[in-house]
Design a protein around this motif. Sequence first.
Motif, PDB file in Angstrom:
ATOM      1  N   CYS A 114       0.838  -1.208   0.000  1.00 49.41           N
ATOM      2  CA  CYS A 114       0.000   0.000   0.000  1.00 49.41           C
ATOM      3  C   CYS A 114       0.872   1.257   0.000  1.00 49.41           C
ATOM      4  O   CYS A 114       0.597   2.209  -0.741  1.00 49.41           O
ATOM      5  CB  CYS A 114      -0.925   0.009   1.216  1.00 49.41           C
ATOM      6  N   VAL A 118       0.971   4.067  -2.859  1.00 46.45           N
ATOM      7  CA  VAL A 118       0.762   5.493  -2.583  1.00 46.45           C
ATOM      8  C   VAL A 118       1.956   6.304  -3.080  1.00 46.45           C
ATOM      9  O   VAL A 118       1.804   7.349  -3.711  1.00 46.45           O
ATOM     10  CB  VAL A 118       0.509   5.731  -1.073  1.00 46.45           C
ATOM     11  N   HIS A 121       1.928   6.350  -6.883  1.00 50.68           N
ATOM     12  CA  HIS A 121       0.845   7.190  -7.389  1.00 50.68           C
ATOM     13  C   HIS A 121       1.110   8.666  -7.098  1.00 50.68           C
ATOM     14  O   HIS A 121       0.758   9.523  -7.915  1.00 50.68           O
ATOM     15  CB  HIS A 121      -0.511   6.751  -6.802  1.00 50.68           C
ATOM     16  N   SER A 122       1.725   8.930  -5.977  1.00 51.80           N
ATOM     17  CA  SER A 122       2.029  10.337  -5.679  1.00 51.80           C
ATOM     18  C   SER A 122       3.068  10.859  -6.667  1.00 51.80           C
ATOM     19  O   SER A 122       2.999  12.013  -7.098  1.00 51.80           O
ATOM     20  CB  SER A 122       2.496  10.516  -4.231  1.00 51.80           C
TER      21      SER A 122
END
Length: 161
Positions: A114, A118, A121-122
């Motif tokens: 996860c 994140v 994706h950031s």
Amino acid sequence: MVLTNVIRKKRKEAEKARKKKKAGELAKVGVVGAALGAIGGILLAPKSGKETREDIVDGITDTGQAISDKSKDIANKTNDSIQNTKDKFGESKAKIKDYFDEKKNEVDVSIEDCFDDVTNHSEDLKDDLKVTKDDLKEDVDIIKSDVKDTAKGIKDDIKSK
């Protein structure tokens, strides 16, 4: 009718108590008779008193040894059973610990995944925002140029009239 039932019940209870008492007395007489018979048999046996006493001592010694052996056997079996139970408990404890460690690792991996998602994706979002910013800057520059050109065109139109 109820009174007769109560009287019958009391009579039956009294009869049972008398029979029970009589049976207990008969048992006592039987035990005493057997003991007297055993003592008489020993005393009236064809062996001498010394031999009889030696036989009694040997019998008691043999019985004591048998009891001792049985006690040791029971103690050994009990200790073996306790050790087996401890071993099984230890195995179960280890299995449970392994299970929870495995589940903890799965959760840790899931959390890491996860976090990685994140983070990835950031970074993607950051890149998208930079591209969008650059595109907006270009669009603003184009609009500025268009506004200047339009203003100059309007100015020129006004001068020429």
